[in-house]
Design a protein around this motif. Sequence first.
Motif, PDB file in Angstrom:
ATOM      1  N   GLY A 187       0.804  -1.211   0.000  1.00 35.39           N
ATOM      2  CA  GLY A 187       0.000   0.000   0.000  1.00 35.39           C
ATOM      3  C   GLY A 187       0.840   1.264   0.000  1.00 35.39           C
ATOM      4  N   ASN A 188       0.316   2.280   0.680  1.00 35.33           N
ATOM      5  CA  ASN A 188       1.007   3.561   0.773  1.00 35.33           C
ATOM      6  C   ASN A 188       0.581   4.236   2.077  1.00 35.33           C
ATOM      7  OD1 ASN A 188      -1.567   4.772   0.256  1.00 35.33           O
ATOM      8  ND2 ASN A 188      -1.206   4.549  -1.945  1.00 35.33           N
ATOM      9  N   ASP A 189       0.825   5.524   2.190  1.00 34.12           N
ATOM     10  CA  ASP A 189       0.508   6.223   3.440  1.00 34.12           C
ATOM     11  C   ASP A 189      -0.992   6.261   3.729  1.00 34.12           C
ATOM     12  OD1 ASP A 189       3.156   6.699   3.856  1.00 34.12           O
ATOM     13  OD2 ASP A 189       3.131   8.733   3.026  1.00 34.12           O
ATOM     14  N   LEU A 190      -1.828   6.205   2.681  1.00 33.58           N
ATOM     15  CA  LEU A 190      -3.276   6.315   2.861  1.00 33.58           C
ATOM     16  C   LEU A 190      -3.984   4.969   2.828  1.00 33.58           C
ATOM     17  CD1 LEU A 190      -3.904   9.461   0.617  1.00 33.58           C
ATOM     18  CD2 LEU A 190      -3.917   9.364   3.102  1.00 33.58           C
ATOM     19  N   ILE A 191      -3.475   4.035   2.052  1.00 34.01           N
ATOM     20  CA  ILE A 191      -4.079   2.700   1.951  1.00 34.01           C
ATOM     21  C   ILE A 191      -3.035   1.695   2.426  1.00 34.01           C
ATOM     22  CG2 ILE A 191      -5.160   1.004   0.439  1.00 34.01           C
ATOM     23  CD1 ILE A 191      -5.899   3.273  -1.442  1.00 34.01           C
ATOM     24  N   LYS A 192      -3.248   1.174   3.599  1.00 37.25           N
ATOM     25  CA  LYS A 192      -2.249   0.318   4.233  1.00 37.25           C
ATOM     26  C   LYS A 192      -2.357  -1.130   3.747  1.00 37.25           C
ATOM     27  CE  LYS A 192      -0.941   3.722   6.904  1.00 37.25           C
ATOM     28  NZ  LYS A 192       0.385   4.375   6.707  1.00 37.25           N
ATOM     29  N   PRO A 193      -1.255  -1.870   3.784  1.00 28.26           N
ATOM     30  CA  PRO A 193      -1.334  -3.314   3.536  1.00 28.26           C
ATOM     31  C   PRO A 193      -2.319  -3.959   4.511  1.00 28.26           C
ATOM     32  CG  PRO A 193       0.948  -2.577   3.561  1.00 28.26           C
ATOM     33  CD  PRO A 193       0.118  -1.412   4.026  1.00 28.26           C
ATOM     34  N   GLY A 194      -3.091  -4.906   4.006  1.00 28.24           N
ATOM     35  CA  GLY A 194      -4.123  -5.535   4.822  1.00 28.24           C
ATOM     36  C   GLY A 194      -5.502  -4.950   4.581  1.00 28.24           C
ATOM     37  N   LYS A 195      -5.563  -3.778   3.916  1.00 26.32           N
ATOM     38  CA  LYS A 195      -6.851  -3.179   3.600  1.00 26.32           C
ATOM     39  C   LYS A 195      -7.548  -3.992   2.515  1.00 26.32           C
ATOM     40  CE  LYS A 195      -9.981   0.031   3.872  1.00 26.32           C
ATOM     41  NZ  LYS A 195     -10.794   0.123   5.101  1.00 26.32           N
ATOM     42  N   GLN A 235     -15.122   6.550   0.063  1.00 26.23           N
ATOM     43  CA  GLN A 235     -14.950   6.138   1.458  1.00 26.23           C
ATOM     44  C   GLN A 235     -16.192   6.474   2.271  1.00 26.23           C
ATOM     45  OE1 GLN A 235     -11.843   8.207   3.880  1.00 26.23           O
ATOM     46  NE2 GLN A 235     -10.831   6.219   3.732  1.00 26.23           N
ATOM     47  N   ARG A 236     -16.634   5.509   3.063  1.00 28.66           N
ATOM     48  CA  ARG A 236     -17.718   5.750   4.012  1.00 28.66           C
ATOM     49  C   ARG A 236     -17.580   4.780   5.173  1.00 28.66           C
ATOM     50  NH1 ARG A 236     -24.151   6.542   2.851  1.00 28.66           N
ATOM     51  NH2 ARG A 236     -24.815   6.704   5.010  1.00 28.66           N
ATOM     52  N   GLY A 237     -17.389   5.323   6.346  1.00 31.48           N
ATOM     53  CA  GLY A 237     -17.332   4.472   7.520  1.00 31.48           C
ATOM     54  C   GLY A 237     -16.235   3.429   7.408  1.00 31.48           C
ATOM     55  N   THR A 238     -16.621   2.178   7.589  1.00 36.56           N
ATOM     56  CA  THR A 238     -15.645   1.092   7.633  1.00 36.56           C
ATOM     57  C   THR A 238     -15.479   0.382   6.296  1.00 36.56           C
ATOM     58  OG1 THR A 238     -17.400  -0.411   8.350  1.00 36.56           O
ATOM     59  CG2 THR A 238     -16.079   0.643  10.069  1.00 36.56           C
ATOM     60  N   ILE A 239     -16.111   0.890   5.239  1.00 32.10           N
ATOM     61  CA  ILE A 239     -16.037   0.200   3.954  1.00 32.10           C
ATOM     62  C   ILE A 239     -15.571   1.177   2.888  1.00 32.10           C
ATOM     63  CG2 ILE A 239     -18.468   0.615   3.319  1.00 32.10           C
ATOM     64  CD1 ILE A 239     -18.462  -2.304   2.243  1.00 32.10           C
ATOM     65  N   ASP A 240     -14.577   0.743   2.093  1.00 30.98           N
ATOM     66  CA  ASP A 240     -13.988   1.599   1.064  1.00 30.98           C
ATOM     67  C   ASP A 240     -14.118   0.938  -0.297  1.00 30.98           C
ATOM     68  OD1 ASP A 240     -13.224   3.276   3.094  1.00 30.98           O
ATOM     69  OD2 ASP A 240     -11.148   2.576   3.145  1.00 30.98           O
ATOM     70  N   MET A 241     -14.093   1.777  -1.325  1.00 35.41           N
ATOM     71  CA  MET A 241     -14.145   1.301  -2.710  1.00 35.41           C
ATOM     72  C   MET A 241     -13.114   2.070  -3.508  1.00 35.41           C
ATOM     73  SD  MET A 241     -17.385   1.321  -5.358  1.00 35.41           S
ATOM     74  CE  MET A 241     -18.062  -0.255  -4.797  1.00 35.41           C
ATOM     75  N   LEU A 242     -12.583   1.423  -4.540  1.00 33.81           N
ATOM     76  CA  LEU A 242     -11.682   2.089  -5.467  1.00 33.81           C
ATOM     77  C   LEU A 242     -12.330   2.098  -6.845  1.00 33.81           C
ATOM     78  CD1 LEU A 242      -8.774   3.342  -5.404  1.00 33.81           C
ATOM     79  CD2 LEU A 242      -8.016   1.229  -6.508  1.00 33.81           C
ATOM     80  N   GLN A 243     -12.557   3.307  -7.382  1.00 35.77           N
ATOM     81  CA  GLN A 243     -13.045   3.437  -8.758  1.00 35.77           C
ATOM     82  C   GLN A 243     -11.825   3.418  -9.665  1.00 35.77           C
ATOM     83  OE1 GLN A 243     -16.194   6.319 -10.147  1.00 35.77           O
ATOM     84  NE2 GLN A 243     -14.477   7.175 -11.282  1.00 35.77           N
ATOM     85  N   LEU A 244     -11.704   2.348 -10.445  1.00 34.73           N
ATOM     86  CA  LEU A 244     -10.506   2.141 -11.239  1.00 34.73           C
ATOM     87  C   LEU A 244     -10.437   3.094 -12.424  1.00 34.73           C
ATOM     88  CD1 LEU A 244     -10.283  -1.754 -11.394  1.00 34.73           C
ATOM     89  CD2 LEU A 244      -9.312  -0.197  -9.704  1.00 34.73           C
ATOM     90  N   ALA A 245      -9.227   3.508 -12.742  1.00 35.96           N
ATOM     91  CA  ALA A 245      -8.989   4.232 -13.984  1.00 35.96           C
ATOM     92  C   ALA A 245      -9.193   3.276 -15.149  1.00 35.96           C
ATOM     93  CB  ALA A 245      -7.579   4.807 -13.982  1.00 35.96           C
ATOM     94  N   GLY A 246      -9.338   3.823 -16.344  1.00 36.16           N
ATOM     95  CA  GLY A 246      -9.598   2.989 -17.512  1.00 36.16           C
ATOM     96  C   GLY A 246      -8.380   2.200 -17.970  1.00 36.16           C
TER      97      GLY A 246
END
Length: 254
Positions: A79-87, A119-130
């Motif tokens: 991951g990185n500073d915002l999205i940690k490994p294990g997420k 991002q909302r609460g305890t659940i996150d989503m990633l909208q992928l680039a094309g």
Amino acid sequence: MSQNDKPFFVGYFPIPGQLKGFLALISVGVVLLFLLAGLVIGSTQDDPGQSGFRFDYGRQTVTGVVELTPYPILRVTEGNDLIKPGKTLMLAAAGKSGVDARAAPHEGGLVQVSGIVLQRGTIDMLQLAGGQRGLSAAEGDTPEFDTEPLGRWKLAGEICDGKCLNGAMRPGRGLAHKACAALCLINEVPPVFVSSQPVEGSDFMLITGLDGGRLPDMAYDFIGQFITLEGELERRGDILVLRMDPETLEVIDG
């Protein structure tokens, strides 16, 4: 003032001077009435909370393992500073679209993904680039992950689409959002169950059929309604997955 001298408004004539103050007062009153009505109606809606596209994060690029649950999720390994490994991230594409066709060839494999976080609460989503900018194979060892069974639960709440619930639209739930949510789910956006009470520390969980397959077609009739259901709950990383038993679906009246 005689009967003949009383002011009378006619649309195609100038407003009589004696009526200007009265009409201005009525106009202001009507505007205030609509503002008050809007505030009252808005106060009855659920607060969507802190949710939405995290454009302030910028485009995020991480590496992880793709799993189909059967809806695509990413177990982050690098991951990185915002999205940690294990997420664990749910995955979607731009608009009302999922990423099934793009993710399926990489199931169980290591990939690099890039996109915008919702991002909302305890659940996150990633909208992928094309294209390959959004999802491509990565080199490296592929770790194995455990799935922790949490038993059978009876829950109350609502079936929503995971993208709008995460803030693509707000509040992203309720009967007013039913048609939009159904369209998102038909187009393979991951479905989410919003529980009325926290479950294992989370209000949200990815929802599937009882066999771990797609959400059954009959469940679409219950989208946006307050319901009860039963199902097998499991934990995958830091996300909960509810394998719903469709025979237990019931709408709560009132």
